[in-house]
Design an enzyme around this catalytic site. Sequence first.
Site, PDB file in Angstrom:
ATOM      1  N   ASP A 177      28.147  20.797  23.372  1.00 28.77           N
ATOM      2  CA  ASP A 177      28.941  21.925  22.897  1.00 28.77           C
ATOM      3  C   ASP A 177      28.057  23.176  22.942  1.00 28.77           C
ATOM      4  OD1 ASP A 177      31.527  22.563  21.093  1.00 28.77           O
ATOM      5  OD2 ASP A 177      29.803  23.694  20.333  1.00 28.77           O
ATOM      6  N   ASN A 185      32.042  35.244  22.483  1.00 32.22           N
ATOM      7  CA  ASN A 185      33.351  35.861  22.763  1.00 32.22           C
ATOM      8  C   ASN A 185      33.553  37.122  21.926  1.00 32.22           C
ATOM      9  OD1 ASN A 185      34.510  34.362  24.789  1.00 32.22           O
ATOM     10  ND2 ASN A 185      35.388  32.841  23.403  1.00 32.22           N
ATOM     11  N   HIS A 190      35.952  38.143  26.124  1.00 31.37           N
ATOM     12  CA  HIS A 190      36.320  36.856  26.716  1.00 31.37           C
ATOM     13  C   HIS A 190      35.879  36.718  28.172  1.00 31.37           C
ATOM     14  CE1 HIS A 190      38.888  36.549  23.118  1.00 31.37           C
ATOM     15  NE2 HIS A 190      38.667  35.258  23.281  1.00 31.37           N
ATOM     16  N   ASP A 194      33.854  33.663  29.556  1.00 30.18           N
ATOM     17  CA  ASP A 194      34.192  32.855  30.752  1.00 30.18           C
ATOM     18  C   ASP A 194      32.987  32.741  31.689  1.00 30.18           C
ATOM     19  OD1 ASP A 194      36.704  32.497  29.818  1.00 30.18           O
ATOM     20  OD2 ASP A 194      37.692  33.900  31.193  1.00 30.18           O
ATOM     21  N   GLU A 220      34.689  24.865  24.606  1.00 31.96           N
ATOM     22  CA  GLU A 220      33.298  25.000  25.065  1.00 31.96           C
ATOM     23  C   GLU A 220      32.580  23.658  25.031  1.00 31.96           C
ATOM     24  OE1 GLU A 220      34.634  26.268  22.314  1.00 31.96           O
ATOM     25  OE2 GLU A 220      33.210  26.403  20.653  1.00 31.96           O
TER      26      GLU A 220
END
Lengths: 322, 124
Positions: A177, A185, A190, A194, A220
């Site tokens: 994770d 973010n 965002h 990404d 994630e």
Amino acid sequence: MKILIADDEALSRKLLEKILQRSGYDVIAVENGRQAAEQLCQPDGPRLALLDWMMPELDGPGVCREVRRHRKLSYVHMILLTSKESKQHIVQGLQSGADDYVVKPCDPQELEARLRTGLRILELEDQLVEAREDMRFKASHDPLTGLFNRGVIMDLLGRELARTHREQGCTTMLLGDVDHFKKVNDAYGHAAGDDVLREVARRLLSSVRSYDFVGRFGGEEFLIVLNNCNASFAFARAEQIRKAVANSPVQTSRGPVAVTMSFGVLSSADWGVRPVEELLHETDLALYASKAAGRNCCRVANPQESGAAAELSLQAPPSRTR
Amino acid sequence: MQNAVQNTAGHVFNFAELLERIDNDAEFLRELLSIFKRDYPRRLHSLKEAITGAEMKQVEAASHSLKGMFSNLAMDRAAAAAARLEQMGRNRVRVGLEDALALLEHEVAGVLPVLDAYLEGARR
């Protein structure tokens, strides 16, 4: 475009060769049906063929039947050359798997027109195959990272666990994770988030062997399946992968972002026969343990400590935010 | 030279059709005729053997090959003679085979000097 001519008669071969070369085809000429079938059944063999009906060893319809039986990956457009003009023969030829027939001696213009029809059919087939492969990829891969999606990676995990159990081997699974991803973010947007996920996916993929599997498990979270990876090497391998991610900041559209990951690690040989879901749950608990230990580290799920890890996860609900 | 061939052999050899089929490529025509001169005796021998042995399936196959050769060279009458032999082979008709063979040889004999003349003329 490669095209195969099969005719036992040298003069006929020469004539056809001339007509086809003039039209820009790359011609392969053979003199019997057996040679034709061998050429056409090759995976990269010609996809257009002109086959004489009567040939030694294997006749034209025989070649068609053989090719339809054995070449599955790409379609071959086969035209029978025949002086047999009766309806019965034409039906017999088409039933053997031929796509078309031309009466000998061939009129060059008619032959070229029929070959163009064949090419149109092959182009359509290519487009269909491409669309099918595209759909297959989309159905099995995560669109953002290009990794296997959750359904596929779980399926692969299940299969690998079953195989290693059968062979008394060991599969190691890693549930990773990205640490504090929500903050990435929030701080960078965002789009940068990404970028991070794409780069993490690339680093994970490049740090495993070609026969290991990496999938995006959710948000994630990433699931890695290390085939034939013994429990004694599992922790060291997990550490290598963790370091590969943390090694250098990820370059995003909003500048460099430092990224680390936490991992739960489980080696199947330590756990005997258990349902996949149970093993995954134990790996998840180990991941929670690594979060609780300060993140950017790996924790191995241990059957003896299984209860303790569960307890730890229950005591740390905030780690759900990871 | 082409006209000469046409005039001499017009009744057995459709020269104009052949030239059209090969895009008036005289060099290529010479190549085809050389192949014919090389392969014809072998194919004919095979047909004769089949007739002698009354192997009708072989008669059909050998005649079929010859018919293909003749058709490709627009030798229409020879092709028709070969087609007749092929038909006899297919229908297992033994009576008249020798005569049909003689007719085929006669038709080809009419063309061979023309082909020789053409090849000789092209060489000059």
